[in-house]
Design a protein around this motif. Structure first.
Motif, mmCIF file in Angstrom:
data_model
loop_
_atom_site.group_PDB
_atom_site.id
_atom_site.type_symbol
_atom_site.label_atom_id
_atom_site.label_comp_id
_atom_site.label_asym_id
_atom_site.label_seq_id
_atom_site.Cartn_x
_atom_site.Cartn_y
_atom_site.Cartn_z
ATOM 1 N N MET A 1 0.825 -1.219 0.000
ATOM 2 C CA MET A 1 0.000 0.000 0.000
ATOM 3 C C MET A 1 0.855 1.264 0.000
ATOM 4 N N ASN A 2 2.122 1.117 0.324
ATOM 5 C CA ASN A 2 3.024 2.278 0.381
ATOM 6 C C ASN A 2 4.321 1.942 -0.344
ATOM 7 N N GLY A 3 4.185 1.573 -1.610
ATOM 8 C CA GLY A 3 5.340 1.057 -2.345
ATOM 9 C C GLY A 3 6.024 2.050 -3.268
ATOM 10 N N TYR A 4 5.644 3.316 -3.204
ATOM 11 C CA TYR A 4 6.258 4.298 -4.111
ATOM 12 C C TYR A 4 7.415 4.986 -3.394
ATOM 13 N N TRP A 5 8.603 4.488 -3.610
ATOM 14 C CA TRP A 5 9.766 4.996 -2.880
ATOM 15 C C TRP A 5 10.588 5.991 -3.688
ATOM 16 N N LEU A 6 10.020 6.495 -4.791
ATOM 17 C CA LEU A 6 10.716 7.534 -5.560
ATOM 18 C C LEU A 6 10.354 8.936 -5.068
ATOM 19 N N PHE A 7 9.481 8.999 -4.058
ATOM 20 C CA PHE A 7 8.982 10.324 -3.656
ATOM 21 C C PHE A 7 10.063 11.288 -3.152
ATOM 22 N N PRO A 8 11.179 10.829 -2.532
ATOM 23 C CA PRO A 8 12.193 11.819 -2.121
ATOM 24 C C PRO A 8 12.787 12.560 -3.324
ATOM 25 N N TRP A 9 12.777 11.906 -4.494
ATOM 26 C CA TRP A 9 13.324 12.541 -5.700
ATOM 27 C C TRP A 9 12.241 13.297 -6.467
ATOM 28 N N SER A 10 11.060 12.676 -6.570
ATOM 29 C CA SER A 10 9.982 13.349 -7.320
ATOM 30 C C SER A 10 9.368 14.498 -6.489
ATOM 31 N N ARG A 11 9.513 14.434 -5.164
ATOM 32 C CA ARG A 11 8.914 15.411 -4.235
ATOM 33 C C ARG A 11 7.399 15.516 -4.444
ATOM 34 N N ASN A 12 6.816 14.412 -4.840
ATOM 35 C CA ASN A 12 5.371 14.401 -5.074
ATOM 36 C C ASN A 12 4.816 13.029 -4.697
ATOM 37 N N PRO B 1 3.047 10.313 0.550
ATOM 38 C CA PRO B 1 3.863 10.302 -0.666
ATOM 39 C C PRO B 1 4.142 8.898 -1.215
ATOM 40 N N ALA B 2 4.154 7.897 -0.354
ATOM 41 C CA ALA B 2 4.464 6.548 -0.817
ATOM 42 C C ALA B 2 3.219 5.732 -1.173
ATOM 43 N N ALA B 3 2.021 6.273 -0.909
ATOM 44 C CA ALA B 3 0.786 5.484 -1.083
ATOM 45 C C ALA B 3 0.559 5.120 -2.551
ATOM 46 N N LEU C 1 9.131 17.032 3.196
ATOM 47 C CA LEU C 1 9.484 16.967 1.781
ATOM 48 C C LEU C 1 9.422 18.337 1.109
ATOM 49 N N ARG C 2 8.501 19.161 1.557
ATOM 50 C CA ARG C 2 8.298 20.483 0.935
ATOM 51 C C ARG C 2 8.370 21.571 2.009
ATOM 52 N N PRO C 3 9.546 22.075 2.270
ATOM 53 C CA PRO C 3 9.717 23.064 3.347
ATOM 54 C C PRO C 3 8.832 24.300 3.175
ATOM 55 N N GLU C 4 8.479 24.637 1.932
ATOM 56 C CA GLU C 4 7.654 25.836 1.714
ATOM 57 C C GLU C 4 6.265 25.709 2.346
ATOM 58 N N LEU C 5 5.830 24.462 2.583
ATOM 59 C CA LEU C 5 4.499 24.267 3.181
ATOM 60 C C LEU C 5 4.479 24.613 4.667
ATOM 61 N N ARG C 6 5.647 24.660 5.282
ATOM 62 C CA ARG C 6 5.678 24.884 6.738
ATOM 63 C C ARG C 6 5.115 26.247 7.109
#
Lengths: 57, 303
Positions: free
Chosen positions: B16-27, B47-49, B172-177
């Motif tokens: 259910m959380n197998g998308y491990w490219l999110f640190p690079w895609s930032r999405n 991000p991994a869902a 992952l997205r510091p601008e959201l803080r």
């Protein structure tokens, strides 16, 4: 002899029909949803980040 | 069996959380697998869902129902309810015990050494109110000035969303803080409260507040896979009570809606083979034999 055989035999396990009807009912809903093109709507929602939904923004 | 269950939980969590490219895609993952329903509570803004969360999706359908009807589109959420119902019809709350990542997370938290407390059984009914109010009625009826509803459970309550999506996205997205405010802090406080509670008590979120657990609980009597009690073998010794992580007294209520079919009572509790797994009325597993004690000892063990 016949009575002895009947006594020794394990009682049969009745299939739970309610379980089957429940599964069939929801299978019907699932297929109706597909017919209404709902998977495309689900995919559209799931591809977006809803920031306010997770308490951000 | 407990080891198998742990592995199933780990594998289900990764699927259910197998998308491990999110640190690079930032999405988040945006591929076609997101058309499939996650069996457990798993935020689809994580991000991994790789799948959609049924509770999140159902709220969106309820919130947008008027818009879609006005637009001549008949989106009632039948696909989502059908998916949930198929899963519930087959497995019921067994999913909570075997395939829910947030349930697994709470189990791990409960292993932290600390004093342990019981959860008052009356609190179990709160999750049905949450399902009805926060997932169905409020998204459907509480509309903003534009006529749109909100996903109330995700927005105001869901601690799984904060753990799996809110915090990772802020990292992952510091601008959201800069955009976080009272809403985020209140959800963060709810998440911390459930985490602390999960250390002190077994699966508090599942038992008290999970709307998906409440939905699956409706299938307690009719689910295909369930536990069965053989009253002729049961001695009412209470061993099944002591090992149950959900506080179920199985010998008193074998169709209890809280049963997550983790099989702890069958494997570690009952010594008399009184509990077995049942597939649509046909018994499977260990119902045939008493496990350890001879029949003479059964009479002696009643409390």
């Amino acid at each position: 002899m016949q009575k002895q055989l009947q006594r020794g035999r394990k009682p049969p396990h009745p299939i739970r029909k309610a379980s089957l009807f429940t599964v069939l009912f929801f299978l019907g809903l699932f297929l109706a949803g597909i017919a209404l093109d709902e998977p495309a709507r689900v995919l559209e929602q799931a591809r977006q980040i809803c920031l306010s939904c997770i308490g951000i923004g | 069996m407990e080891l198998i269950r742990k592995w199933v939980q780990i594998v289900a969590g990764f699927l259910m959380n197998g998308y491990w490219l999110f640190p690079w895609s930032r999405n988040i993952y945006q591929g076609p697998l997101k058309v499939f329903c996650a069996p457990g509570l798993n935020c689809y803004s994580c991000p991994a869902a790789t799948t959609y969360c049924p509770i999140g999706s159902l709220q969106h359908f309820m919130a947008g129902l008027r818009f879609s009807l006005d637009a001549g589109q008949y989106y009632f959420g039948l696909y989502v309810v059908g998916s949930m119902g198929l899963l519930g019809g087959f497995f019921g709350r067994m999913i909570c015990g075997w395939a829910c990542p947030f349930g697994f997370f709470q189990e791990l938290l409960h292993k932290i050494p600390s004093p342990k407390f019981a959860i008052p059984s009356g609190l179990r009914y709160l999750k049905y109110a949450i399902l009805l109010l926060f997932v169905i009625l409020l998204p459907l009826l509480a509309l903003d000035e534009f006529g749109a509803g909100s996903p109330w459970f995700c927005k105001y309550l869901c601690p799984a969303g904060t753990v799996e999506a809110g915090l990772p996205l802020l990292l992952l997205r510091p601008e959201l803080r800069e955009t976080i405010g009272f809403l985020f802090y209140s959800k963060f406080a709810i998440m911390v409260a459930f985490i602390v509670w999960a250390v002190l008590a077994s699966r508090p979120f599942c038992r008290v507040a999970c709307p998906l657990g409440a939905f699956y609980a409706l299938f307690g009597r009719v689910r295909v896979v369930k536990l069965r009690l053989d009253p002729h073998r049961c001695t009412n010794c209470g061993a099944c009570h002591r090992v149950c992580p959900m506080g179920v007294k199985f010998n008193e209520s074998p169709d209890d809606t809280e049963c997550i079919a983790c099989l702890a009572c069958m494997e570690r509790g009952c010594q008399f083979g009184a509990i077995s797994l049942d597939l649509c009325g046909v018994p499977l597993g260990a119902s045939g034999t008493e496990k350890h004690l001879p029949a003479a000892d059964k009479r002696g063990c009643s409390g």
